[in-house]
Write a protein that holds these residues in place. Sequence first.
Motif, mmCIF file in Angstrom:
data_model
loop_
_atom_site.group_PDB
_atom_site.id
_atom_site.type_symbol
_atom_site.label_atom_id
_atom_site.label_comp_id
_atom_site.label_asym_id
_atom_site.label_seq_id
_atom_site.Cartn_x
_atom_site.Cartn_y
_atom_site.Cartn_z
ATOM 1 N N CYS A 408 2.536 42.251 -8.338
ATOM 2 C CA CYS A 408 2.346 42.651 -9.728
ATOM 3 C C CYS A 408 2.086 41.410 -10.560
ATOM 4 C CB CYS A 408 3.584 43.391 -10.243
ATOM 5 S SG CYS A 408 3.504 43.807 -12.000
ATOM 6 N N ILE A 409 1.009 41.427 -11.342
ATOM 7 C CA ILE A 409 0.660 40.316 -12.217
ATOM 8 C C ILE A 409 0.450 40.894 -13.613
ATOM 9 C CG2 ILE A 409 -0.874 38.350 -12.581
ATOM 10 C CD1 ILE A 409 -1.903 38.850 -9.681
ATOM 11 N N LYS A 410 1.200 40.397 -14.590
ATOM 12 C CA LYS A 410 1.068 40.920 -15.939
ATOM 13 C C LYS A 410 1.055 39.782 -16.958
ATOM 14 C CE LYS A 410 3.139 43.768 -19.492
ATOM 15 N NZ LYS A 410 4.218 44.664 -19.919
ATOM 16 N N VAL A 434 -2.371 44.853 -11.798
ATOM 17 C CA VAL A 434 -2.775 43.807 -12.729
ATOM 18 C C VAL A 434 -2.808 44.423 -14.119
ATOM 19 C CG1 VAL A 434 -4.534 42.121 -13.347
ATOM 20 C CG2 VAL A 434 -4.156 42.710 -10.938
ATOM 21 N N CYS A 437 -4.133 41.075 -18.216
ATOM 22 C CA CYS A 437 -4.659 39.755 -17.851
ATOM 23 C C CYS A 437 -6.099 39.693 -18.353
ATOM 24 C CB CYS A 437 -4.592 39.544 -16.335
ATOM 25 S SG CYS A 437 -2.903 39.499 -15.675
ATOM 26 N N VAL A 440 -9.314 39.294 -16.027
ATOM 27 C CA VAL A 440 -9.613 40.234 -14.954
ATOM 28 C C VAL A 440 -10.369 41.423 -15.528
ATOM 29 C CG1 VAL A 440 -8.659 41.695 -13.145
ATOM 30 C CG2 VAL A 440 -7.557 39.520 -13.690
ATOM 31 N N LEU A 459 -5.395 48.592 -12.251
ATOM 32 C CA LEU A 459 -5.781 47.657 -13.307
ATOM 33 C C LEU A 459 -5.593 48.301 -14.677
ATOM 34 C CD1 LEU A 459 -7.106 45.012 -14.308
ATOM 35 C CD2 LEU A 459 -9.323 46.163 -14.078
#
Length: 534
Positions: A408-410, A434, A437, A440, A459
Amino acid sequence: MGQSVSAAKLRNRRDWNHRQRSKPKSTALICPMQAEETEELERSNTDGSSDFISDLPDECLACIFQSLSPADRKRCSLVCRRWLLIEGQSRHRLSLNAQSDLQPLIPSIFSRFDAVTKLALKCDRRSVSIGDEALVLISERCRNLSRLKLRACRDLTDAGMLAFAKNCKGLKKLSCGSCAFGAKGMNAVLDNCPALEELSVKRLRGITDGAAAEPIGPGVAAAALKTICLKELYNGQCFGPLIIGSKNLKSLKLFRCSGDWDKLFPLIVERVAGMVEIHMERIQVSDVGLAAISNCSNLEILHLVKTPECTNAGLGAVAEKCNLLRKLHIDGWKANRIGDQGLIAVAKSCPNLQELVLIGVNPTKLSLEMLASNCPNLERLALCGSDTVGDAEISCIAVKCIALKKLCIKNCPVSDHGMEALASGCPNLVKVKVKKCRGVTSEGADWLRATRGSLVVNLDINLDMGEHLDASASDGGAQDNGIEFPPMVGSQIGASSMASSSTGRSTSFKLLGLMSGRSFVACTLRRLASSSRS
């Protein structure tokens, strides 16, 4: 011979069913329209057609009912008197609207549901709740109660809790929130329920604040207690004697409880060294408390949520001695007190780490590379609100984190180049989420999906930056930071105008929203629906 005996039993049951059909029907518990439908159904069964369901033993019907949803169980209870009886006797969970007008209905409700072992009493905060007399009536009819949940029952007093505890000595789990009884009522439960294993207390309004507060515990329950959860208490430290006396305690969770916990943790750890999980959120604790916690050599799960006095030194002390650590959650609250130094200490000493959640923490490639290299079992990773996690760090994760399954990327400075790195790395990756971001794009996410067909990519490019990061789990809800701590889940169905069933289950933590799976299914269905409309 065995077959002839079985055939005889079957004939006897069919004869019994035929006699039951010929008896006059009572509709005291069924509304007129439902009664007409029931009688019509039963008349159709007497016209010579086979009724194999009626040949089923009561135990089989009970098993079937237990596999149905609450709404379906309610419908089944309206089919006939036999089903009504079996459904009531096989229901072990019940949730009641605990307003004051519940009291006259209690005898009839618990005459039907006489096998209840798990009960929830919930009142609207704007309504008058049940009082002591109603709780005593319930306890007299549910002496085998093992779980009790009280919500906003503000008219319950210490005397009512004492009477309840004396009648329900087999209680194993108690959860109370926004109630008005105080320390005497809580001590009554602890003194009379030796089997109590789980205790959860939130906003207990009757506890006196300040030095005059009556200490709570330990009582006879301390020997069995395994989980203590305290939330939003002005004087949570009055539970100190209980925590210290619970020598078999495995899980301690403290949410927004005032007081200096640095003074209490050394005393706790001295007596309770076998804790496996410690969760601290918005409490006054520093490296002094973490140094004491480091003596819990069996610690596997640690949550540090918005504890700005905790630094790299305290985290390093825990990591050095707690080598069995499997799950680590840190919400640094943008204080920059925990960073590379603390994470490198974790990487060096905690090879069993499986799950790492970093919120408002700024790790660099240096610490991430060491975590990836030294923690071969790292399967779940969340990086939220970090100013230092960019494409280079994601590329490092892609190359080094061989076991990683969920990422998980936030709100990090990651771009499509980071997504490209994931396309060729992390061979065991199953899900990627995601969110927020800026770099992205939907094209980058689509390319990643196309490149790795089995990978689920979620996303969300919503860039509403007015929304702040929050890892709070105090209210048990899903948080917008991608981390999800679900509450006790309960679905309800009316037993009468006041009663409903509850399928509430205790839960373990779901760490990432993307890990639960449901969010991905819902997102996929919405995407498919929108594409079909277009």
